[in-house]
Design an enzyme around this catalytic site. Structure first.
Site, PDB file in Angstrom:
ATOM      1  N   THR A   1       0.841  -1.191   0.000  1.00 19.94           N
ATOM      2  CA  THR A   1       0.000   0.000   0.000  1.00 19.94           C
ATOM      3  C   THR A   1       0.878   1.243   0.000  1.00 19.94           C
ATOM      4  OG1 THR A   1      -1.909   1.053   1.027  1.00 19.94           O
ATOM      5  CG2 THR A   1      -0.387  -0.056   2.526  1.00 19.94           C
TER       6      THR A   1
ATOM      7  N   LYS B   1       3.631   1.447  -3.972  1.00 23.04           N
ATOM      8  CA  LYS B   1       3.090   0.709  -5.127  1.00 23.04           C
ATOM      9  C   LYS B   1       3.968   0.827  -6.385  1.00 23.04           C
ATOM     10  CE  LYS B   1      -1.739   0.571  -3.745  1.00 23.04           C
ATOM     11  NZ  LYS B   1      -3.130   0.845  -4.122  1.00 23.04           N
TER      12      LYS B   1
ATOM     13  N   ASN C   1       0.010  -3.869  -6.260  1.00 22.96           N
ATOM     14  CA  ASN C   1      -0.497  -3.894  -4.877  1.00 22.96           C
ATOM     15  C   ASN C   1      -0.385  -5.274  -4.239  1.00 22.96           C
ATOM     16  OD1 ASN C   1      -2.570  -5.317  -6.039  1.00 22.96           O
ATOM     17  ND2 ASN C   1      -4.209  -4.092  -5.169  1.00 22.96           N
TER      18      ASN C   1
ATOM     19  N   ASP D   1      -6.588  -4.042  -7.953  1.00 18.45           N
ATOM     20  CA  ASP D   1      -7.658  -3.081  -7.646  1.00 18.45           C
ATOM     21  C   ASP D   1      -8.734  -3.062  -8.741  1.00 18.45           C
ATOM     22  OD1 ASP D   1      -6.608  -2.208  -5.225  1.00 18.45           O
ATOM     23  OD2 ASP D   1      -5.376  -0.673  -6.184  1.00 18.45           O
TER      24      ASP D   1
ATOM     25  N   GLY E   1     -11.518  11.487 -11.668  1.00 20.39           N
ATOM     26  CA  GLY E   1     -10.190  11.279 -11.096  1.00 20.39           C
ATOM     27  C   GLY E   1      -9.220  10.701 -12.097  1.00 20.39           C
TER      28      GLY E   1
ATOM     29  N   GLY F   1      -3.876   6.846  -9.327  1.00 21.72           N
ATOM     30  CA  GLY F   1      -3.591   5.421  -9.475  1.00 21.72           C
ATOM     31  C   GLY F   1      -4.861   4.583  -9.502  1.00 21.72           C
TER      32      GLY F   1
ATOM     33  N   ARG G   1      -9.885  17.207 -12.073  1.00 24.11           N
ATOM     34  CA  ARG G   1      -9.656  18.629 -11.762  1.00 24.11           C
ATOM     35  C   ARG G   1      -8.447  19.152 -12.534  1.00 24.11           C
ATOM     36  NH1 ARG G   1      -7.909  19.920  -5.702  1.00 24.11           N
ATOM     37  NH2 ARG G   1      -6.378  18.348  -6.320  1.00 24.11           N
TER      38      ARG G   1
ATOM     39  N   ARG H   1      -3.417  15.689 -16.067  1.00 19.24           N
ATOM     40  CA  ARG H   1      -3.284  14.307 -15.567  1.00 19.24           C
ATOM     41  C   ARG H   1      -4.247  13.377 -16.295  1.00 19.24           C
ATOM     42  NH1 ARG H   1      -3.467  13.226  -9.330  1.00 19.24           N
ATOM     43  NH2 ARG H   1      -2.134  11.446  -9.794  1.00 19.24           N
TER      44      ARG H   1
ATOM     45  N   ILE I   1     -15.416   4.485  -5.014  1.00 19.57           N
ATOM     46  CA  ILE I   1     -14.413   3.605  -4.404  1.00 19.57           C
ATOM     47  C   ILE I   1     -14.126   4.015  -2.959  1.00 19.57           C
ATOM     48  CG2 ILE I   1     -13.390   3.104  -6.655  1.00 19.57           C
ATOM     49  CD1 ILE I   1     -10.875   4.594  -5.591  1.00 19.57           C
TER      50      ILE I   1
ATOM     51  N   GLY J   1     -17.712   1.371  -2.053  1.00 20.80           N
ATOM     52  CA  GLY J   1     -16.292   1.028  -2.190  1.00 20.80           C
ATOM     53  C   GLY J   1     -15.835  -0.179  -1.401  1.00 20.80           C
TER      54      GLY J   1
HETATM   55  P1  ATR Z   1      -4.804   7.609  -5.949  1.00 21.60           P
HETATM   56  O1  ATR Z   1      -3.525   7.108  -6.529  1.00 21.60           O
HETATM   57  O2  ATR Z   1      -5.202   6.926  -4.671  1.00 21.60           O
HETATM   58  O3  ATR Z   1      -5.928   7.627  -6.939  1.00 21.60           O
HETATM   59  P2  ATR Z   1      -3.981  10.397  -6.201  1.00 21.60           P
HETATM   60  O4  ATR Z   1      -2.984  10.083  -7.240  1.00 21.60           O
HETATM   61  O5  ATR Z   1      -3.577  11.336  -5.114  1.00 21.60           O
HETATM   62  O6  ATR Z   1      -4.511   9.116  -5.439  1.00 21.60           O
HETATM   63  O7  ATR Z   1      -5.307  10.935  -6.898  1.00 21.60           O
HETATM   64  C1  ATR Z   1      -6.321  11.546  -6.201  1.00 21.60           C
HETATM   65  C2  ATR Z   1      -7.416  12.003  -7.167  1.00 21.60           C
HETATM   66  O8  ATR Z   1      -8.347  12.801  -6.426  1.00 21.60           O
HETATM   67  C3  ATR Z   1      -6.894  12.899  -8.284  1.00 21.60           C
HETATM   68  O9  ATR Z   1      -7.657  12.667  -9.426  1.00 21.60           O
HETATM   69  C4  ATR Z   1      -7.144  14.283  -7.720  1.00 21.60           C
HETATM   70  O10 ATR Z   1      -7.254  15.307  -8.684  1.00 21.60           O
HETATM   71  P3  ATR Z   1      -5.943  16.117  -9.185  1.00 21.60           P
HETATM   72  O11 ATR Z   1      -5.252  15.230 -10.154  1.00 21.60           O
HETATM   73  O12 ATR Z   1      -6.473  17.349  -9.784  1.00 21.60           O
HETATM   74  O13 ATR Z   1      -5.107  16.370  -7.948  1.00 21.60           O
HETATM   75  C5  ATR Z   1      -8.462  14.073  -7.043  1.00 21.60           C
HETATM   76  N1  ATR Z   1      -8.731  15.114  -6.038  1.00 21.60           N
HETATM   77  C6  ATR Z   1      -8.193  15.206  -4.803  1.00 21.60           C
HETATM   78  N2  ATR Z   1      -8.688  16.285  -4.165  1.00 21.60           N
HETATM   79  C7  ATR Z   1      -9.546  16.908  -5.026  1.00 21.60           C
HETATM   80  C8  ATR Z   1     -10.385  18.064  -4.953  1.00 21.60           C
HETATM   81  N3  ATR Z   1     -10.426  18.838  -3.859  1.00 21.60           N
HETATM   82  N4  ATR Z   1     -11.144  18.371  -6.037  1.00 21.60           N
HETATM   83  C9  ATR Z   1     -11.103  17.606  -7.153  1.00 21.60           C
HETATM   84  N5  ATR Z   1     -10.329  16.494  -7.272  1.00 21.60           N
HETATM   85  C10 ATR Z   1      -9.572  16.138  -6.229  1.00 21.60           C
END
Ligand code: ATR
Length: 289
Positions: A77, A81, A102, A118, A143, A146, A167, A171, A232, A255
């Site tokens: 975790t 990863k 994972n 996952d 999103g 990962g 957002r 990415r 999730i 989730g």
């Molecule tokens: P993981 O690998 O667990 O998916 P991560 O890489 O940190 O974690 O991704 C988190 C996701 O949540 C991303 O898509 C992130 O958007 P950004 O790429 O713009 O950072 C999204 N996220 C986190 N906080 C957010 C917020 N306040 N509003 C919109 N999206 C958010």
């Protein structure tokens, strides 16, 4: 008179016990020990599953040490990863596409196999809810981290058409380039396009208790009435998004199912039993939350 506590079903740990664990930093919040030890007891497996708090600088040495000490493998975790992906000798197709691992399996031939479970766990949780995963079905993912990558790849493997909105648009574009056939939508105004999709999946931490926006609840008014909404996030079990979907009469998938189903693959590889994800399993993990 004192009442003796009820003896729990014994867990058999002999000198031949099979060993596995979860490596993370920190790792104390992981539910994996509760889940795997429940299955070990339930199936009477001679084995144990332990938390393995591992700082990033010691990760590789720890993996090699666990292998040398006879462990069958480990779950991986945050934040390991990607390091596990680089360290594995052999990767399955899902790990190659996720570019993350994972689950590590220490094979008899000395090779370390890396899996990304996952996405398969997510698909299995949809199937467990008897939800349609028909080819060409259009899914919108919120999103681009990962989790989005694993879920997108697994849905594509089922022939579904995946669109990503995030957002940070860049990415989403990078992720779509890595998974040919994926489309991208801008984050602002995606709610207006909901009618084009049969499945909506939140893969962000939005809606999570203690996360960036625990009250996250986009408008679902444009959703078709047969759309499925999946999240999730599993703390809380019913996120504001899922609650809104239910109020609107839409089908939902939480989730927790993904968390439980993704664990089956490692358990089977290390302990030789494909464990069932049923209400008893869910209740056991829920009681620990
Ligand atoms: P993981 O690998 O667990 O998916 P991560 O890489 O940190 O974690 O991704 C988190 C996701 O949540 C991303 O898509 C992130 O958007 P950004 O790429 O713009 O950072 C999204 N996220 C986190 N906080 C957010 C917020 N306040 N509003 C919109 N999206 C958010």
């Amino acid at each position: 008179m004192t009442t003796l506590p009820i003896t729990p079903p014994s867990q058999i740990i002999t000198g031949k016990a099979r060993l596995a664990g979860v490596m993370g930093w920190p790792v104390e919040h992981s539910r994996s020990p509760v889940l795997h030890n429940y299955w070990l007891r339930r199936y009477g497996v001679d084995g144990a599953y332990v938390p393995l708090p591992t700082a990033p600088e010691g990760f590789e040495a720890a993996v090699q040490g666990l292998r040398a000490a006879g462990f069958k493998g480990v779950n991986i975790t945050i934040p390991h990863k990607e390091a596990a992906y680089r360290l594995a000798d052999v990767l399955d197709a899902s790990a190659q596409r996720a570019e993350a691992v994972n689950t590590l399996v220490f094979r008899e031939d000395g090779k370390i196999l890396g899996l990304s479970t996952d996405g398969s766990g997510f698909v299995a949780s949809l199937e467990a809810g008897h939800l349609p995963l028909r080819p060409q079905t259009r899914a919108l993912l919120l999103g681009a981290g990962g989790a989005a990558r694993s879920v997108a790849a697994a849905l594509q493997d089922r022939g579904m058409k995946v669109t990503i909105t995030n957002r940070t648009l860049g990415r989403a574009v990078v992720l779509a380039a890595a998974l040919p056939g994926t489309d991208v939508l801008p984050w602002s105004g995606w709610e207006q396009r909901l009618g084009e999709f049969s499945v909506l999946v939140n893969t962000t931490s939005l809606g999570m208790a203690g996360g960036p926006d625990p009250l996250f609840c986009p408008s679902l008014t444009r959703a078709a009435e047969d759309m499925v909404v999946a999240d999730i996030v599993y703390v809380p079990l019913v996120t504001p998004l899922l609650a809104a979907a239910t109020r609107q009469g839409l089908r939902t998938v939480g989730g927790l199912g993904m968390l439980l189903h993704q664990a089956r693959f490692g358990f089977k590889a290390w302990f030789g039993v494909d464990p069932e994800v049923d209400d008893a399993t869910q209740d056991h993990v829920l009681n620990s939350l």
